[in-house]
Design an enzyme around this catalytic site. Sequence first.
Site, short mmCIF file in Angstrom:
data_model
loop_
_atom_site.label_atom_id
_atom_site.label_comp_id
_atom_site.label_asym_id
_atom_site.label_seq_id
_atom_site.Cartn_x
_atom_site.Cartn_y
_atom_site.Cartn_z
N GLU A 51 -0.32 -1.81 -4.86
CA GLU A 51 -0.67 -0.44 -5.53
C GLU A 51 -1.13 0.46 -5.04
O GLU A 51 -2.23 0.10 -4.66
CB GLU A 51 -1.71 -1.53 -7.24
CG GLU A 51 -0.94 -2.67 -7.66
CD GLU A 51 -1.77 -3.85 -8.52
OE1 GLU A 51 -3.23 -2.80 -8.36
OE2 GLU A 51 -1.52 -4.30 -8.98
N ASP A 88 -13.53 2.38 -11.78
CA ASP A 88 -13.83 1.21 -10.77
C ASP A 88 -15.00 1.23 -10.11
O ASP A 88 -15.77 2.13 -11.14
CB ASP A 88 -13.58 2.33 -10.07
CG ASP A 88 -11.70 2.49 -9.71
OD1 ASP A 88 -11.33 0.99 -10.49
OD2 ASP A 88 -10.76 3.86 -9.97
#
Length: 258
Positions: A47, A58
Amino acid sequence: MNRITRLFESKKQGGILSVYFTAGYPSLNDTAPILEALESHGVDMAEIGIPFSDPMADGPVIQQSSAQALRNGMSLRLLFEQLADIRRTVDIPLLLMGYLNPVMQYGFEAFCRSCKAVGIDGMIIPDLPFADYMANYKNVAESLDLKVVMLVTPETSDARIRLIDRHTDGFIYMVSSASVTGVQQDFDEARQSYFRRIHAMNLRNPRLIGFGVSNKATFDAALAHASGAIIGSRFVRLLAETASPAEAVEKLQEAISV
């Protein structure tokens, strides 16, 4: 056949390892060398993160890598240039993972066509609402045989999970918790109960577990309840700590096997 579909058909018994990294980090031109190292060391899928200035899902490791990649000069257009010849050396499934803003600035249909042109197999856009995907984007992606992977969390209802399962293919990304990405030492009983609940639903799509997978305990827990695991923060950190992408992959494999 789409490479994601091919992978899950060839590994029906599970054990899949997918690895995330941020394009343009640690250095601007590391994208192809990292992908080549992942494939040569037996990683099943990759990815590729699209750096963004506000990566809200994140944790600090990936936030820092995204900020550095942007400082290095990475952009979506440059990323597609870097991937133009990647299928000459890399055959594993590749997904682009990023937030909706850069994709919409590029133009969704143009983004999909660029993905198809360089051999990308799918995309993960965490902040793309499922209803918007169904109404505005599904037909474009499917016409180009691109898999749009949706995320589910412990808070996602069974009804919504079944809706996602019915209208997408490729795989379902099971987020281990509602928190941001980052390293975990183990998965507590609440998380493992969530894994068991989803497993018992007998979904049509295979599932991969991500967020917090970083060592043998978390990797094995993911493999016990899904087709495999996604590792991001641990690998991104190793890229900064080692001398080469190959060494980073080797150290990651050591971490999840010992």
